[in-house]
Write a protein that holds these residues in place. Structure first.
Motif, PDB file in Angstrom:
ATOM      1  N   TRP A  28      17.678  17.365  14.611  1.00 16.31           N
ATOM      2  CA  TRP A  28      16.667  17.417  15.665  1.00 16.31           C
ATOM      3  C   TRP A  28      15.361  17.896  15.030  1.00 16.31           C
ATOM      4  O   TRP A  28      15.355  18.872  14.268  1.00 16.31           O
ATOM      5  CB  TRP A  28      17.075  18.364  16.789  1.00 16.31           C
ATOM      6  CG  TRP A  28      18.108  17.828  17.717  1.00 16.31           C
ATOM      7  CD1 TRP A  28      19.459  18.009  17.627  1.00 16.31           C
ATOM      8  CD2 TRP A  28      17.900  17.023  18.878  1.00 16.31           C
ATOM      9  NE1 TRP A  28      20.095  17.366  18.657  1.00 16.31           N
ATOM     10  CE2 TRP A  28      19.156  16.752  19.446  1.00 16.31           C
ATOM     11  CE3 TRP A  28      16.754  16.500  19.499  1.00 16.31           C
ATOM     12  CZ2 TRP A  28      19.319  15.986  20.604  1.00 16.31           C
ATOM     13  CZ3 TRP A  28      16.911  15.739  20.655  1.00 16.31           C
ATOM     14  CH2 TRP A  28      18.178  15.489  21.192  1.00 16.31           C
TER      15      TRP A  28
ATOM     16  N   TYR B 220      19.517  25.756  10.848  1.00 12.91           N
ATOM     17  CA  TYR B 220      18.485  25.944  11.852  1.00 12.91           C
ATOM     18  C   TYR B 220      17.191  26.422  11.213  1.00 12.91           C
ATOM     19  O   TYR B 220      17.204  27.192  10.245  1.00 12.91           O
ATOM     20  CB  TYR B 220      18.914  26.990  12.893  1.00 12.91           C
ATOM     21  CG  TYR B 220      20.127  26.620  13.683  1.00 12.91           C
ATOM     22  CD1 TYR B 220      21.395  27.034  13.286  1.00 12.91           C
ATOM     23  CD2 TYR B 220      20.022  25.850  14.837  1.00 12.91           C
ATOM     24  CE1 TYR B 220      22.520  26.681  14.008  1.00 12.91           C
ATOM     25  CE2 TYR B 220      21.144  25.496  15.574  1.00 12.91           C
ATOM     26  CZ  TYR B 220      22.391  25.921  15.150  1.00 12.91           C
ATOM     27  OH  TYR B 220      23.505  25.569  15.882  1.00 12.91           O
TER      28      TYR B 220
ATOM     29  N   PHE C  71      18.749  28.332  19.651  1.00  9.38           N
ATOM     30  CA  PHE C  71      19.150  26.933  19.732  1.00  9.38           C
ATOM     31  C   PHE C  71      20.534  26.772  19.120  1.00  9.38           C
ATOM     32  O   PHE C  71      20.866  27.427  18.134  1.00  9.38           O
ATOM     33  CB  PHE C  71      18.177  26.037  18.967  1.00  9.38           C
ATOM     34  CG  PHE C  71      16.814  25.889  19.585  1.00  9.38           C
ATOM     35  CD1 PHE C  71      16.318  26.789  20.515  1.00  9.38           C
ATOM     36  CD2 PHE C  71      16.001  24.827  19.208  1.00  9.38           C
ATOM     37  CE1 PHE C  71      15.058  26.646  21.065  1.00  9.38           C
ATOM     38  CE2 PHE C  71      14.742  24.661  19.749  1.00  9.38           C
ATOM     39  CZ  PHE C  71      14.273  25.582  20.677  1.00  9.38           C
TER      40      PHE C  71
ATOM     41  N   ILE D  31      23.098  23.508  17.924  1.00 12.06           N
ATOM     42  CA  ILE D  31      23.348  22.085  17.765  1.00 12.06           C
ATOM     43  C   ILE D  31      24.856  21.853  17.740  1.00 12.06           C
ATOM     44  O   ILE D  31      25.609  22.640  17.169  1.00 12.06           O
ATOM     45  CB  ILE D  31      22.668  21.538  16.493  1.00 12.06           C
ATOM     46  CG1 ILE D  31      22.733  20.010  16.445  1.00 12.06           C
ATOM     47  CG2 ILE D  31      23.240  22.161  15.232  1.00 12.06           C
ATOM     48  CD1 ILE D  31      21.888  19.398  15.323  1.00 12.06           C
TER      49      ILE D  31
ATOM     50  N   LEU E  12      21.605  19.490  21.734  1.00 14.20           N
ATOM     51  CA  LEU E  12      20.850  20.668  21.313  1.00 14.20           C
ATOM     52  C   LEU E  12      20.693  21.563  22.538  1.00 14.20           C
ATOM     53  O   LEU E  12      19.965  21.212  23.471  1.00 14.20           O
ATOM     54  CB  LEU E  12      19.484  20.279  20.756  1.00 14.20           C
ATOM     55  CG  LEU E  12      18.664  21.422  20.162  1.00 14.20           C
ATOM     56  CD1 LEU E  12      19.317  21.930  18.872  1.00 14.20           C
ATOM     57  CD2 LEU E  12      17.230  20.993  19.885  1.00 14.20           C
TER      58      LEU E  12
END
Length: 123
Positions: A36, A59, A67, A69, A80
Motif C-alpha cells: 500500500w 510498515y 495500520f 496490513i 489495510l
C-alpha cells in the motif's frame, strides 16, 4: 496481467478508523508481495505497508502501530486496517503488487497498481 481495485476510502474524523480493501483479478497474487502506498496533494507517492507471501509485514514508521496490513490468498485480497487516523493520513491510497521475491518500499519495484481510493481525515 494483474488488475487491482481498491475500496473502502472515505471521510472520517480524526481518531477514527477505516478498512481499505484491494481485490486482485487476472492472476492469483498469493506469491506476490503486496503493498500500500499513498499520495497526498502536492507530494510524492509514499510507502505505507507491504506484506510478503509468508505474511511478513513491513510498515513505514509514520504508520507503525496504527495500520495493519493483511492478506487473504483464497480471496485474492489485501486489506489495510487504519486506526487512530490523523490529518496527515489524508491522501489517495494505492494498492500495488510485485512479482519480485523480496519485500521493498520502492514504488518502482511494483509492476501493478490500482486506481486508488481517497481517505480524508477531518479535524
Amino acid at each position: 496481467q494483474v488488475l487491482l481495485v481498491e475500496s473502502g476510502g472515505g471521510v472520517v474524523q480524526a481518531g477514527g478508523s477505516l478498512r481499505l480493501s484491494c481485490t486482485a483479478s487476472g492472476r492469483a497474487v498469493g506469491s506476490y508481495v503486496m503493498g500500500w502506498f499513498r499520495q497526498a496533494p502536492g507530494k510524492g507517492r509514499e510507502f505505507v505497508a507491504a506484506i510478503g507471501n509468508s505474511e511478513r509485514a513491513d510498515y513505514a514508521d509514520s504508520v507503525k502501530g496504527r495500520f495493519t496490513i493483511s492478506r487473504d490468498n483464497a480471496k485474492n485480497t489485501v486489506d489495510l486496517q487504519i486506526n487512530s487516523l490523523k490529518s496527515e493520513d489524508t491522501a489517495a491510497y494505492y494498492c500495488a503488487a510485485s512479482a519480485m521475491y523480496y519485500m521493498s518500499r520502492r514504488a518502482s519495484v511494483y509492476a501493478y497498481w490500482g486506481q486508488g481510493t481517497q481517505v480524508t481525515v477531518s479535524s
